[in-house]
Design an enzyme around this catalytic site. Structure first.
Site, PDB file in Angstrom:
ATOM      1  N   LYS A  52       0.832  -1.205   0.000  1.00 33.74           N
ATOM      2  CA  LYS A  52       0.000   0.000   0.000  1.00 33.74           C
ATOM      3  C   LYS A  52       0.869   1.260   0.000  1.00 33.74           C
ATOM      4  CE  LYS A  52      -0.591  -0.162   5.042  1.00 33.74           C
ATOM      5  NZ  LYS A  52      -1.559  -0.229   6.145  1.00 33.74           N
ATOM      6  N   TYR A 106      16.151  29.547   9.411  1.00 35.82           N
ATOM      7  CA  TYR A 106      15.005  30.265   9.962  1.00 35.82           C
ATOM      8  C   TYR A 106      14.971  30.223  11.489  1.00 35.82           C
ATOM      9  CZ  TYR A 106      12.961  30.221   5.246  1.00 35.82           C
ATOM     10  OH  TYR A 106      12.721  30.405   3.912  1.00 35.82           O
TER      11      TYR A 106
END
Length: 368
Positions: A38, A259
């Site tokens: 999956k 950042y």
């Protein structure tokens, strides 16, 4: 490995994949294998994975019918749909399509059994997962509905362990609950072909002989469900997530990186920028925590916040680092970047690492 364009890719080692499923096959002996592919085979590329393991897998497990349809071009073996059946999908529920839906609620079961559809189904029992599946007090109703249908055959009966990687006592309790319900089905003339309970971690539990299939997922791809299983089976990472250094600069002491200025150098440092960020699938949670491996030169820490498209590492203590050097973000090459170890640093599991790798990342297959 040389490419045009952005120097980042996921190398998929097909020889490792084959070796892993062979190790699983040897471990489970005569039990059938429902290979879980999956979510694009946990990000590894489902079509290529299915082609490689076709001779070892008996069935394939997917989350939804759409995934099975996409893989119909590469295999004719049956698909077990773990996520259920939804409106408009009934057209695929026939034996010719080889689609075996997992049924876990009375409404869906009633709808299928009252229709004219001839199909096989997989019944899920909730023995303690607390997710989908029939509870013990619903079993009489389930048996009654199934017994009234001439078109629906119970191909499989399953449960799902909630903590087979960490709680043996509760897993044993789940098995006891499942065994009782299984015998209730048998007593009422319902005899499924395939009885399956074990995900990757569950494979290592002793089960009754009528349990005749297993559902390996993460172990196919070289991830261990838990550290205590490392001595019980030898598997290798299939995916090596690789990028390169695209910038290298010397910065003075007290320079802030990325950042938010969450990292400041404590000395004159050499900072390398890597072409990979959370937009590619590298977890932002590894900001100031992660470790990468520069091939043949050593490991280096991630410093500052991981950005969408790049991350920074401190290579001050490594020799002869250059722009263009290949960097392993996780995979083969060094134990520090084994997917399980990287996942721990990020506070997650290797399953999520693999599934996060974005579509803009090229998958390169070797060892075919």
């Amino acid at each position: 490995m040389s490419f045009k364009g952005r120097p980042i890719f996921a190398e998929i080692n097909m020889s490792a994949l084959e070796s892993n499923i062979k190790a699983i096959k040897e471990l489970v002996r005569d039990k059938k294998i429902i290979a879980v592919v999956k979510d694009n085979a946990y990000g590894h590329g489902a079509k290529e994975v299915v082609k490689k393991i076709e001779k070892y897998a008996d069935f394939y497990g997917v989350a939804c019918i759409e995934e099975a349809i996409l893989l119909r071009k590469v295999t004719k073996k049956p698909f077990v749909i773990f996520g259920g059946v939804f409106g408009g999908e009934e057209v695929y529920l026939n034996k010719k399509e080889g689609i075996i839906p997992t049924v876990y609620d009375l409404e869906t079961l009633t709808k299928i059994c009252r229709s004219s559809i001839e199909c096989d189904i997989n019944i899920e029992i909730d023995t303690g997962m607390g997710r989908t599946g029939f509870l013990e007090d619903e079993i009489d109703k389930v048996i009654s509905i199934l017994s009234s249908s001439k078109n629906v055959r119970v191909w499989g009966l399953m449960t799902h362990f909630s903590s087979s990687d960490s709680d043996a006592e509760f897993t044993s309790l789940q098995l006891e609950r499942f065994y009782k319900i299984y015998h209730r089905f048998r007593k009422n003339g319902i005899n499924p072909d395939i009885i399956h309970v074990a995900n990757s971690a569950g494979i290592f539990y002793d089960t009754e002989s009528f349990i005749n299939a297993v559902r390996p997922g993460i172990m196919l791809y070289g991830g261990y469900p838990s550290d205590n299983l490392r001595e019980k089976i030898n598997i290798s990472p299939v995916m090596t997530f690789t990028s390169s250094i695209i910038s290298l600069k010397e910065v003075p002491k007290n320079s802030s990186i990325s950042y938010g200025r969450t990292f400041t150098t404590k000395r004159k440092s050499i900072i390398a920028t890597i072409a990979c960020g959370y937009g590619d699938g590298y977890p932002r949670a590894l900001s100031n925590k992660g470790v990468v491996y520069i091939k043949d030169k050593g490991t280096a820490p991630v410093v500052g916040r991981v950005c969408m498209d790049v991350l920074m590492i401190d290579v001050t203590d490594l020799k002869n680092v250059s722009v263009g050097d290949p960097v392993v973000l996780w995979g083969e090459g060094n134990e520090a970047v084994h997917p399980d170890n990287v996942a721990k640093l990020a506070g997650t599991i290797s399953y999520e690492l693999f599934c996060r790798v974005s579509d803009r990342i090229r998958r390169v297959y070797k060892g075919n």
